[in-house]
Design a protein around this motif. Structure first.
Motif, PDB file in Angstrom:
ATOM      1  N   GLN A 147       0.845  -1.190   0.000  1.00 39.90           N
ATOM      2  CA  GLN A 147       0.000   0.000   0.000  1.00 39.90           C
ATOM      3  C   GLN A 147       0.878   1.236   0.000  1.00 39.90           C
ATOM      4  OE1 GLN A 147      -2.257  -1.316   3.559  1.00 39.90           O
ATOM      5  NE2 GLN A 147      -4.074  -1.086   2.269  1.00 39.90           N
ATOM      6  N   LEU A 148       0.539   2.207  -0.822  1.00 40.23           N
ATOM      7  CA  LEU A 148       1.391   3.366  -1.087  1.00 40.23           C
ATOM      8  C   LEU A 148       0.674   4.648  -0.682  1.00 40.23           C
ATOM      9  CD1 LEU A 148       3.947   4.608  -2.431  1.00 40.23           C
ATOM     10  CD2 LEU A 148       2.701   4.535  -4.602  1.00 40.23           C
ATOM     11  N   ALA A 149       1.443   5.585  -0.131  1.00 44.60           N
ATOM     12  CA  ALA A 149       0.921   6.921   0.194  1.00 44.60           C
ATOM     13  C   ALA A 149       2.059   7.921   0.078  1.00 44.60           C
ATOM     14  CB  ALA A 149       0.324   6.956   1.599  1.00 44.60           C
ATOM     15  N   THR A 150       1.716   9.179  -0.206  1.00 47.58           N
ATOM     16  CA  THR A 150       2.693  10.263  -0.260  1.00 47.58           C
ATOM     17  C   THR A 150       2.244  11.351   0.694  1.00 47.58           C
ATOM     18  OG1 THR A 150       1.531  11.252  -2.143  1.00 47.58           O
ATOM     19  CG2 THR A 150       3.370   9.784  -2.637  1.00 47.58           C
ATOM     20  N   GLU A 151       3.078  11.663   1.683  1.00 50.35           N
ATOM     21  CA  GLU A 151       2.728  12.646   2.706  1.00 50.35           C
ATOM     22  C   GLU A 151       3.985  13.051   3.456  1.00 50.35           C
ATOM     23  OE1 GLU A 151       1.319  15.301   4.201  1.00 50.35           O
ATOM     24  OE2 GLU A 151      -0.570  14.248   3.775  1.00 50.35           O
ATOM     25  N   THR A 152       3.998  14.290   3.960  1.00 44.52           N
ATOM     26  CA  THR A 152       5.106  14.764   4.788  1.00 44.52           C
ATOM     27  C   THR A 152       4.639  15.218   6.165  1.00 44.52           C
ATOM     28  OG1 THR A 152       4.895  16.991   3.838  1.00 44.52           O
ATOM     29  CG2 THR A 152       6.470  15.476   2.791  1.00 44.52           C
ATOM     30  N   ASN A 153       3.325  15.377   6.376  1.00 44.60           N
ATOM     31  CA  ASN A 153       2.795  15.780   7.670  1.00 44.60           C
ATOM     32  C   ASN A 153       2.809  14.584   8.618  1.00 44.60           C
ATOM     33  OD1 ASN A 153       1.076  16.452   9.892  1.00 44.60           O
ATOM     34  ND2 ASN A 153       0.110  18.042   8.649  1.00 44.60           N
ATOM     35  N   LEU A 154       3.595  14.681   9.690  1.00 40.84           N
ATOM     36  CA  LEU A 154       3.765  13.553  10.606  1.00 40.84           C
ATOM     37  C   LEU A 154       2.454  13.183  11.297  1.00 40.84           C
ATOM     38  CD1 LEU A 154       5.844  11.594  11.842  1.00 40.84           C
ATOM     39  CD2 LEU A 154       6.189  13.256  13.670  1.00 40.84           C
ATOM     40  N   ARG A 155       1.623  14.160  11.609  1.00 35.51           N
ATOM     41  CA  ARG A 155       0.357  13.859  12.277  1.00 35.51           C
ATOM     42  C   ARG A 155      -0.546  13.016  11.381  1.00 35.51           C
ATOM     43  NH1 ARG A 155      -1.757  16.186  16.724  1.00 35.51           N
ATOM     44  NH2 ARG A 155      -0.174  17.828  16.626  1.00 35.51           N
ATOM     45  N   ASN A 156      -0.597  13.363  10.087  1.00 33.91           N
ATOM     46  CA  ASN A 156      -1.408  12.579   9.158  1.00 33.91           C
ATOM     47  C   ASN A 156      -0.841  11.172   8.969  1.00 33.91           C
ATOM     48  OD1 ASN A 156      -2.933  14.881   8.843  1.00 33.91           O
ATOM     49  ND2 ASN A 156      -1.982  15.483   6.908  1.00 33.91           N
ATOM     50  N   ILE A 157       0.470  11.072   8.948  1.00 32.29           N
ATOM     51  CA  ILE A 157       1.113   9.756   8.766  1.00 32.29           C
ATOM     52  C   ILE A 157       0.816   8.850   9.956  1.00 32.29           C
ATOM     53  CG2 ILE A 157       3.348   8.594   8.635  1.00 32.29           C
ATOM     54  CD1 ILE A 157       4.354  10.986   7.021  1.00 32.29           C
ATOM     55  N   LEU A 158       0.988   9.373  11.173  1.00 36.51           N
ATOM     56  CA  LEU A 158       0.741   8.555  12.364  1.00 36.51           C
ATOM     57  C   LEU A 158      -0.727   8.176  12.485  1.00 36.51           C
ATOM     58  CD1 LEU A 158       3.052  10.323  14.983  1.00 36.51           C
ATOM     59  CD2 LEU A 158       3.404   8.115  13.877  1.00 36.51           C
ATOM     60  N   THR A 159      -1.629   9.093  12.105  1.00 37.57           N
ATOM     61  CA  THR A 159      -3.061   8.774  12.139  1.00 37.57           C
ATOM     62  C   THR A 159      -3.383   7.640  11.176  1.00 37.57           C
ATOM     63  OG1 THR A 159      -3.574  11.066  12.717  1.00 37.57           O
ATOM     64  CG2 THR A 159      -5.374   9.712  11.858  1.00 37.57           C
ATOM     65  N   THR A 160      -2.796   7.706   9.975  1.00 36.36           N
ATOM     66  CA  THR A 160      -3.032   6.651   8.985  1.00 36.36           C
ATOM     67  C   THR A 160      -2.470   5.317   9.454  1.00 36.36           C
ATOM     68  OG1 THR A 160      -2.924   8.307   7.225  1.00 36.36           O
ATOM     69  CG2 THR A 160      -2.662   6.004   6.584  1.00 36.36           C
ATOM     70  N   LEU A 161      -1.248   5.328   9.975  1.00 38.96           N
ATOM     71  CA  LEU A 161      -0.633   4.087  10.442  1.00 38.96           C
ATOM     72  C   LEU A 161      -1.382   3.512  11.637  1.00 38.96           C
ATOM     73  CD1 LEU A 161       3.180   4.972  10.194  1.00 38.96           C
ATOM     74  CD2 LEU A 161       1.777   3.694   8.574  1.00 38.96           C
ATOM     75  N   ASP A 162      -1.876   4.388  12.528  1.00 42.82           N
ATOM     76  CA  ASP A 162      -2.598   3.908  13.696  1.00 42.82           C
ATOM     77  C   ASP A 162      -3.931   3.274  13.302  1.00 42.82           C
ATOM     78  OD1 ASP A 162      -2.589   3.674  16.577  1.00 42.82           O
ATOM     79  OD2 ASP A 162      -4.239   5.106  16.582  1.00 42.82           O
ATOM     80  N   GLU A 163      -4.519   3.740  12.218  1.00 39.85           N
ATOM     81  CA  GLU A 163      -5.797   3.181  11.772  1.00 39.85           C
ATOM     82  C   GLU A 163      -5.600   1.860  11.032  1.00 39.85           C
ATOM     83  OE1 GLU A 163      -9.553   4.366   8.835  1.00 39.85           O
ATOM     84  OE2 GLU A 163      -8.154   5.905   9.559  1.00 39.85           O
ATOM     85  N   HIS A 164      -4.582   1.778  10.184  1.00 42.84           N
ATOM     86  CA  HIS A 164      -4.387   0.568   9.374  1.00 42.84           C
ATOM     87  C   HIS A 164      -3.536  -0.486  10.081  1.00 42.84           C
ATOM     88  CE1 HIS A 164      -6.224   2.020   5.612  1.00 42.84           C
ATOM     89  NE2 HIS A 164      -5.784   3.224   5.984  1.00 42.84           N
ATOM     90  N   ARG A 165      -2.701  -0.066  11.051  1.00 41.81           N
ATOM     91  CA  ARG A 165      -1.855  -0.983  11.818  1.00 41.81           C
ATOM     92  C   ARG A 165      -1.088  -1.963  10.913  1.00 41.81           C
ATOM     93  NH1 ARG A 165      -2.717  -1.070  17.443  1.00 41.81           N
ATOM     94  NH2 ARG A 165      -3.284   1.081  17.981  1.00 41.81           N
ATOM     95  N   PRO A 166      -0.165  -1.464  10.081  1.00 40.43           N
ATOM     96  CA  PRO A 166       0.605  -2.378   9.223  1.00 40.43           C
ATOM     97  C   PRO A 166       1.655  -3.132  10.033  1.00 40.43           C
ATOM     98  CG  PRO A 166       1.423  -0.149   8.983  1.00 40.43           C
ATOM     99  CD  PRO A 166       0.225  -0.054   9.885  1.00 40.43           C
ATOM    100  N   ASP A 167       2.108  -4.247   9.486  1.00 42.99           N
ATOM    101  CA  ASP A 167       3.225  -4.967  10.101  1.00 42.99           C
ATOM    102  C   ASP A 167       4.552  -4.266   9.836  1.00 42.99           C
ATOM    103  OD1 ASP A 167       1.621  -7.173  11.048  1.00 42.99           O
ATOM    104  OD2 ASP A 167       1.452  -7.788   8.948  1.00 42.99           O
ATOM    105  N   LEU A 168       4.640  -3.578   8.702  1.00 45.81           N
ATOM    106  CA  LEU A 168       5.863  -2.864   8.328  1.00 45.81           C
ATOM    107  C   LEU A 168       5.479  -1.547   7.671  1.00 45.81           C
ATOM    108  CD1 LEU A 168       8.908  -2.548   7.752  1.00 45.81           C
ATOM    109  CD2 LEU A 168       8.577  -3.924   5.688  1.00 45.81           C
ATOM    110  N   ALA A 169       6.063  -0.451   8.162  1.00 42.61           N
ATOM    111  CA  ALA A 169       5.867   0.869   7.569  1.00 42.61           C
ATOM    112  C   ALA A 169       7.225   1.419   7.159  1.00 42.61           C
ATOM    113  CB  ALA A 169       5.188   1.813   8.555  1.00 42.61           C
ATOM    114  N   ILE A 170       7.348   1.861   5.912  1.00 42.58           N
ATOM    115  CA  ILE A 170       8.588   2.427   5.387  1.00 42.58           C
ATOM    116  C   ILE A 170       8.352   3.910   5.136  1.00 42.58           C
ATOM    117  CG2 ILE A 170      10.237   2.380   3.481  1.00 42.58           C
ATOM    118  CD1 ILE A 170       9.650  -0.586   3.162  1.00 42.58           C
TER     119      ILE A 170
END
Length: 455
Positions: A147-170
């Protein structure tokens, strides 16, 4: 300064009051209220003050705990550097020169981990989605479940990761991230520190693994505060010479595996291809023995690697002779030249000295001292070493040769590649050398006399 108000806590229910009483008003327990001393003295805005935290559970050193589970991506060189695979809740920092292949490696790794069953999210702050998809098509990875995303805002990134809970985030890269609670530009010391702390905390809190890409300075070190390297669990450097197709992924810190482990890759039109036998690759372009050419049997992490040292010694037209080194420590070369001149009476004044490690590998272990001295003497005397000979050993300032570790593994690797003779210090543990002929040297003077007929 006004004295801090006393704090009284019920030892039964934990209720807090400003004065002592014989009976707790919250739970009714008698003689359970006691005064608590503050954690630290001083104003609460500058110190911990009166408030106390919770007591942590303590365990003995003898407590047994299962090793962390690992997920292998089946890219053997990447798994080797990670210590056997990816550990859950780990934070990994990858650095390297611009254009060296960091994004290519991580995209290949993301696809491999996704195909191994992990849920992988790739967040790019430097490239648009179309650029990442174009690279995936070139590498043949467009069908990988990443799954791919483009973003630089850390708050948006953490919100997305917290919702999807991936095993690996790059996250590519940490220098492009910005936190809205920090008043500085992206890439600054404060932003890099805050972003790395938040991403590392997210990994520990949720169990997701986070891989962060870091830019490097002109000296080759990861840009930003050094504390970022202390925060994460693993620090990897992706290095290589632009004139060579070889790329080295080196682990300089790993809490879950051996440090100084390397993975060797070859840059091809279809991406990075792993090299399973780096010794044969580094020696593949070696022709007939020539003056100044010496094969060194080294150890990189847990793997023995054979590389070729090349030296050139020529009269200098300048008043100050040149000392040029590629792939080795320049100060170590100055020490070897001083020992040769002081202990063996072989001067290098008035001579330019050039030293190179073939293949683009950087060697840092002291066991290469004797190979460097042999290459310098071979170039100076215009005499080739006997063919199929490997050399290793550490040189002390007194001219004595000191044994090095893992001599048996070095000799086994050399014998596997067809070498029949080894020059090494006395006192080592060569173990079972098989059919190899071993020349054991006690000091540098003996080495010079036996190999080059002078001393």
């Amino acid at each position: 300064m006004a004295k801090a108000a006393a704090r009284f806590v019920c030892q039964s229910c934990g209720a807090v009051t400003s004065k002592w009483s014989g009976r707790c008003e919250a739970c009714g327990e008698w003689n359970s209220v006691a005064e608590e001393a503050p954690l630290s003295q001083g104003p609460s805005g500058k110190t911990l003050g009166q408030s106390r935290g919770r007591t942590l559970p303590l365990s003995d050193l003898s407590a047994k705990e299962a090793p962390p589970p690992r997920t292998a991506c089946r890219i053997d060189e990447l798994d080797r550097v990670l210590g056997g695979g990816l550990v859950p809740a780990s934070a990994v920092l990858v650095g390297g020169d611009p254009g060296i292949g960091k994004s290519t490696l991580l995209l290949q790794g993301a696809a491999a981990f996704a195909r191994a069953g992990l849920k992988v999210v790739y967040i790019s702050g430097e490239e648009a989605s179309a650029q990442v998809r174009l690279r995936a098509q070139r590498l043949g990875l467009q069908d990988a479940p990443v799954q791919l995303a483009t973003e630089t805002n850390l708050r948006n990134i953490l919100t997305t990761l917290d919702e999807h809970r991936p095993d690996l985030a790059i996250v590519d890269s940490i220098q492009t991230m910005w936190a809205d609670n920090v008043d500085s530009a992206p890439g600054s010391v404060s932003q890099v520190r805050a972003s790395a702390h938040e991403l590392t905390t997210f990994a520990k809190r949720t169990g997701s693994s986070v891989v962060m890409v870091g830019h490097v300075t002109k000296d080759g070190q990861i840009a930003g505060p050094r504390v970022v390297e202390h925060m994460v669990d693993t620090v990897l450097y992706f290095e290589g010479e632009r004139g060579h197709q070889f790329r080295i992924l080196r682990s300089v810190k790993n809490r879950f595996g051996p440090a100084d482990e390397i993975g060797v890759f070859e840059m091809t039109g279809g991406g990075l291809a792993e090299v399973t036998n780096p010794s044969a690759l580094f020696l593949s372009e070696r022709g007939e023995p020539s003056p100044g050419s010496v094969v060194f049997a080294g150890i990189e992490g847990t793997r023995p690697v054979l590389v070729e040292f090349q030296a050139l010694v020529a009269p200098t037209p300048h008043s100050q002779p040149r000392r040029s080194v590629v792939g080795w420590d320049g100060s170590r070369l100055a020490m070897i030249l001083a020992v040769l001149e002081s202990r063996c009476g072989i001067p290098f004044s008035g001579l330019d000295v050039y030293l190179n490690v073939a293949g683009g590998l950087r060697v840092s272990e002291p066991a290469a001292d004797l190979a460097v001295a042999a290459a310098l003497l071979s170039a100076r005397e215009d005499v080739s070493l006997p063919p199929e000979t490997v050399v290793f050993g550490e040189i002390s300032l007194s001219g004595a040769l000191r044994p090095v570790s893992q001599s048996e593994n070095r000799l086994k690797e050399a014998q596997k590649l067809g070498f029949s003779t080894a020059i090494l210090p006395k006192g080592g543990k060569p173990g079972s050398a098989g059919d190899m002929k071993l020349s054991l040297m006690g000091d540098l003077t003996t080495f010079v006399g036996d190999v080059f007929g002078a001393g």
